[in-house]
Design a protein around this motif. Structure first.
Motif, PDB file in Angstrom:
ATOM      1  N   GLU A  78       0.845  -1.202   0.000  1.00 52.03           N
ATOM      2  CA  GLU A  78       0.000   0.000   0.000  1.00 52.03           C
ATOM      3  C   GLU A  78       0.877   1.247   0.000  1.00 52.03           C
ATOM      4  N   ARG A  80       0.036   4.428   0.600  1.00 54.19           N
ATOM      5  CA  ARG A  80      -0.209   5.365   1.710  1.00 54.19           C
ATOM      6  C   ARG A  80       0.251   4.758   3.035  1.00 54.19           C
ATOM      7  N   ARG A  86     -10.147   4.977  -0.562  1.00 53.49           N
ATOM      8  CA  ARG A  86     -11.196   5.999  -0.605  1.00 53.49           C
ATOM      9  C   ARG A  86     -12.252   5.803   0.489  1.00 53.49           C
ATOM     10  N   ARG A 106     -22.514   6.213   2.746  1.00 56.25           N
ATOM     11  CA  ARG A 106     -23.882   5.657   2.788  1.00 56.25           C
ATOM     12  C   ARG A 106     -23.943   4.338   2.017  1.00 56.25           C
ATOM     13  N   VAL A 195       4.192   0.812  -5.327  1.00 55.29           N
ATOM     14  CA  VAL A 195       4.723  -0.083  -6.364  1.00 55.29           C
ATOM     15  C   VAL A 195       5.081   0.743  -7.590  1.00 55.29           C
ATOM     16  N   GLU A 382     -13.168  -0.443  -7.882  1.00 55.86           N
ATOM     17  CA  GLU A 382     -14.529  -0.022  -8.249  1.00 55.86           C
ATOM     18  C   GLU A 382     -14.654   0.262  -9.731  1.00 55.86           C
ATOM     19  N   TRP A 390     -18.968   2.870  -5.763  1.00 56.80           N
ATOM     20  CA  TRP A 390     -19.483   2.269  -4.533  1.00 56.80           C
ATOM     21  C   TRP A 390     -18.460   1.287  -3.959  1.00 56.80           C
ATOM     22  N   MET A 391     -18.506   1.116  -2.634  1.00 56.54           N
ATOM     23  CA  MET A 391     -17.684   0.066  -2.006  1.00 56.54           C
ATOM     24  C   MET A 391     -18.066  -1.301  -2.561  1.00 56.54           C
TER      25      MET A 391
END
Ligand SMILES: Cc1cc2nc3c(=O)[nH]c(=O)nc-3n(C[C@H](O)[C@H](O)[C@H](O)COP(=O)(O)OP(=O)(O)OC[C@H]3O[C@@H](n4cnc5c(N)ncnc54)[C@H](O)[C@@H]3O)c2cc1C
Length: 413
Positions: A78, A80, A86, A106, A195, A382, A390-391
């Motif tokens: 990763e 970050r 997100r 939501r 990466v 996504e 959306w997740m």
């Protein structure tokens, strides 16, 4: 099995015999959680693969979670210094333990994977929108108050199939969901590990991180958004369709949120719940609704060109700009302001935009290619799903790629 997990026992036995590892997902024993079913549990016995996952957003995390539970050797890289991508809940600069989501917030009731994993990890859900007091609607200079029952019996966007009253949120902040995956994957996740290249050769795949570290893998899963995909050098080069999509050929839109903490919930004196809309256009949310006072946090949710415009301002000017416009929405707002912050997804180094939003032509030309594996490199996120923005899209695509990897190469019955 007492001192050794079943997986480790099998691993050692098989290494002794054929240098090969056979695993089963039926009886995993990891951290006390591995034995119970999850919405995307991988089935069947497979050869263990050495898998490198690029990105610890929802797509990378769900793929990593299920691949580890199925017995594969997984490393998650990763860029970050945090997981979630997100999905990002802000807890500073707010007081009194308040928090607000800068990203996903939501959940529609038909997003079975998002709700399924929330349930799997025992997370608590609450209604997203308040069902009491008045919502504000500002059109031009005209402010109207809308009753909660009228407001929540409409969808948040014209034509959307779910009314506001059916949306849910994760109690405590949306980032509790990625953190639940990450707690299980603590040994697999490496933060601060951008990466830079992914190279396939006859033995497998070599993944290189910015500090020069190289990892060898049987399979790689790349979950980075198309907006930052061209920061990774692929050898062989990506397909022409992926190159086009990652060079601006697959549209993303921007979202910026401006968060403001107030010393009190002054809007309640007008029987307002702190939520509403303006024709800027803009959604107004009240993340501290339903939580202990006296302080309250409101946010301005800006998209498309409104987000781009406000991104040109300094943080202080963004807040001032929203506060001065909001004098018509919540009279006296500036007097009660205490502290604030803002978050632009277009300006985020490892996002470069909020969510994929292709035109129908872009989707027709490139959609099917974006999630297609290229050799031993698989793709998810996504953008590589039917649920853009959306997740649920990240989870569905991550699971699709996990199945591809799990079932690739030899199949042992
Ligand atoms: C403002 C906003 C509001 C949203 N609202 C909702 C909502 O209400 N409900 C909902 O369900 N969804 C919502 N979404 C969408 C949801 O957040 C995303 O669809 C989902 O989180 C995307 O997950 P992902 O894994 O595909 O991508 P990401 O979360 O972007 O994960 C990709 C990861 O890859 C990492 N990365 C990038 N490049 C590299 C590299 N070179 N090396 C290593 N790592 C790298 C990134 O740091 C990131 O962690 C919203 C999104 C935004 C931005």
């Amino acid at each position: 099995m007492s001192n050794i997990t079943r997986r480790e026992f099998i691993r050692q036995s098989m290494l002794l015999t054929a240098g090969m590892v056979l695993v089963s997902c039926e009886d995993e024993d990891q951290g006390g959680e591995g034995t119970y079913e999850s919405p995307g549990m991988l089935l069947g016995n497979q050869l263990t693969k050495n898998v490198v996952i690029v990105g610890a957003g929802m797509a990378g995390l769900v793929a990593g979670y299920e691949l580890v539970r199925a017995g594969h050797d997984v490393t998650i890289l990763e860029a970050r210094e945090r997981v979630g991508g997100r999905v990002f809940t802000l807890r500073a600069p707010f007081s009194d333990g308040h928090y607000a989501d800068a990203g996903a917030a939501r959940i529609p009731p038909d997003h079975d994977m998002t709700l399924g994993y929330a349930d799997h990890f025992g997370l608590k859900l609450d209604p997203f929108y308040p069902d009491s007091s008045y919502y504000v609607n500002l059109s031009g200079d005209e402010r109207t108050l809308v009753s909660a029952s009228d407001y929540i019996n409409d969808p948040p966007w014209e034509g959307y199939h779910v009314n506001r009253q059916d949306f849910l949120k994760i109690r405590g902040g949306t980032d509790i969901l990625p953190h639940a995956f990450a707690d299980y994957l603590a040994e697999q996740i490496h933060l601060g590990a951008p990466v830079e290249s992914i190279e396939q050769n006859s033995n497998g795949v070599v993944v290189r991180i910015s500090d020069g570290t190289e990892l060898n893998a049987d399979r790689v899963l790349c979950t980075v958004p198309l907006t930052v995909l061209n920061r990774i050098q692929f050898n062989p080069q990506l397909s022409p369709e992926k190159l086009e999509a990652s060079s601006g050929g697959y549209y993303y839109f921007n979202i910026t949120r401006v968060f403001m903490q107030f010393v009190n919930r002054f809007w309640e004196s007008e029987v307002l719940n702190g939520w509403g809309n303006t024709d800027w256009p803009e959604e107004i949310w009240h993340p501290t609704w339903g939580r202990q006072g006296p302080r309250g946090v409101l946010l301005s949710y800006l998209k498309f060109n409104r987000a781009d415009e406000i991104d040109l301002l300094s943080e202080g000017d963004r807040i001032e700009h929203v506060l001065s416009r909001w004098e018509t929405v919540f009279p006296g707002v500036q007097e009660h302001y205490e502290d604030g912050t803002s978050h632009s997804w277009a300006l985020e180094e490892w996002s470069g935009g909020a969510v994929s939003w292709p035109s129908s032509e872009q989707e027709a030309a490139l959609g099917a290619h974006i999630g297609a594996a290229e050799g031993r490199v698989h793709f998810a996120g996504e953008h590589a799903s039917d649920y853009h923005g959306w997740m649920q899209g990240a989870l569905v695509s991550g699971l699709r790629a996990a199945v591809e990897i799990h079932e690739s190469d030899s199949y042992i019955i």
